[in-house]
Design an enzyme around this catalytic site. Structure first.
Site, PDB file in Angstrom:
ATOM      1  N   SER A   1      37.759  44.579  34.812  1.00  0.00           N
ATOM      2  CA  SER A   1      38.107  45.473  33.805  1.00  0.00           C
ATOM      3  C   SER A   1      38.626  46.840  33.956  1.00  0.00           C
ATOM      4  O   SER A   1      39.192  46.878  35.057  1.00  0.00           O
ATOM      5  CB  SER A   1      36.701  45.596  32.891  1.00  0.00           C
ATOM      6  OG  SER A   1      36.862  46.269  31.696  1.00  0.00           O
ATOM      7  N   ASN A   2      38.627  47.803  33.186  1.00  0.00           N
ATOM      8  CA  ASN A   2      38.979  49.149  33.446  1.00  0.00           C
ATOM      9  C   ASN A   2      38.213  50.211  33.004  1.00  0.00           C
ATOM     10  O   ASN A   2      37.063  49.786  32.467  1.00  0.00           O
ATOM     11  CB  ASN A   2      40.484  49.292  33.005  1.00  0.00           C
ATOM     12  CG  ASN A   2      40.477  49.032  31.509  1.00  0.00           C
ATOM     13  OD1 ASN A   2      40.039  49.888  30.731  1.00  0.00           O
ATOM     14  ND2 ASN A   2      41.221  47.785  31.015  1.00  0.00           N
ATOM     15  N   HIS A   3      38.564  51.208  32.924  1.00  0.00           N
ATOM     16  CA  HIS A   3      37.819  52.492  32.501  1.00  0.00           C
ATOM     17  C   HIS A   3      37.507  53.027  31.384  1.00  0.00           C
ATOM     18  O   HIS A   3      37.296  53.920  30.842  1.00  0.00           O
ATOM     19  CB  HIS A   3      38.162  53.836  33.547  1.00  0.00           C
ATOM     20  CG  HIS A   3      37.863  53.585  34.945  1.00  0.00           C
ATOM     21  ND1 HIS A   3      36.760  53.400  35.391  1.00  0.00           N
ATOM     22  CD2 HIS A   3      38.937  53.652  35.919  1.00  0.00           C
ATOM     23  CE1 HIS A   3      36.842  53.276  36.921  1.00  0.00           C
ATOM     24  NE2 HIS A   3      37.992  53.179  37.274  1.00  0.00           N
TER      25      HIS A   3
END
Ligand code: PMT
Length: 240
Positions: A55-57
């Site tokens: 995923s990412n932030h």
């Protein structure tokens, strides 16, 4: 509801303050009433096995602010949201998704009935080629996971956009303008909102952003402002 103070009176008399509740005059038509927009927000989640994911932030704050700003101007908003801990803004219809594939399906299912889309989500460009049914067990050595490309949601909408408005975001860490310009053209956006991780107060998670609005005619750099104010500027540009 707005309240205006009106000062009434005649020469020689003291002034009288009348507080007027505008709701009494009936609601004024909002500028985007009758329009329908998709907003994508948050991070996609690409499962590796039942326990792990890529995923990412993205927190979803920027996209939720855009959804809120559009709804406040009377638009119907379909918020296609990756995982966030945010509450759905009032008057907004939320469709929860996890993966890039699910976000692609949700956006393409409604796009043709809308007047446009604002693509704020941070979508994974790659997803595991296979998802393990059971938790992957660690061995002594290193491990690698084969990834395949996800579908480009914005580009797919760009191909069939017709007269709809399509707004993209570009999250960059280098060659910001060139990369954003190339995405603007490649994905057929009307304009793109560039934010860079190199700028303090911009990008993921925080309540502020520093963006440049870029279209085929040029670029407008905005100062540091709250994500809600950035959203207003984006909606102003959509309206114009
Ligand atoms: O959520 P916050 O914490 O508030 O953070 C906000 C933000 C940094 C996530 C937001 O401002 C932002 O920049 N969103 C876009 C992030 C991104 O993935 O940019 P990109 O340059 O990789 O993608 C370009 C555009 O294509 C984006 O509009 C993206 O939504 C879209 N895209 C990308 C890949 C893909 N497979 N499908 C897409 O539609």
């Amino acid at each position: 509801m707005k309240k205006y103070n009106i000062f009434a009176g005649n020469f020689g008399s003291g002034k009288t303050e009348i507080s007027v509740n505008t709701a009494l005059f009936g609601a004024k038509k909002k500028s985007l009433e009758g329009k329908h927009f998709i907003v994508t927000a948050g991070a996609t989640i690409e499962p590796i096995d039942p326990v792990r994911f890529i995923s990412n932030h993205s927190s979803g704050k920027m996209g939720y602010a855009v959804a809120e700003a559009l709804a406040a101007r009377g638009a119907k908003v379909t918020l296609v949201s990756g995982r966030t801990s945010l509450e759905c803004p009032q008057g907004v219809e939320k469709v929860d998704v996890l993966s890039a594939e699910q976000m692609y399906e949700a956006c393409n299912a409604v796009f043709e009935q809308t007047d446009g889309a604002v693509m704020c989500a941070a979508v994974a460009d790659y997803t595991p080629q296979t998802v393990a049914d059971e938790k992957l067990k660690k061995g002594d050595g290193d491990m690698s996971i084969a990834l395949k490309r996800t579908k480009d949601i914005a580009a797919s909408l760009g191909e069939k956009k017709g007269s709809r408005v399509l707004v993209g975001f570009a999250m960059e860490t280098q060659n910001e303008r060139e990369n954003a310009q190339s995405k603007l053209e490649r994905k057929n956006f009307d304009f793109i909102v560039l934010n860079s991780l190199r700028t303090e107060g911009a990008g993921f998670r925080g309540d502020t952003n520093v963006v440049t609005l870029i279209d085929m005619k040029g670029a407008e750099e905005l100062p540091l402002m709250s994500k809600r104010d950035v959203a207003e500027r984006i909606v102003d540009k959509i309206e114009s």
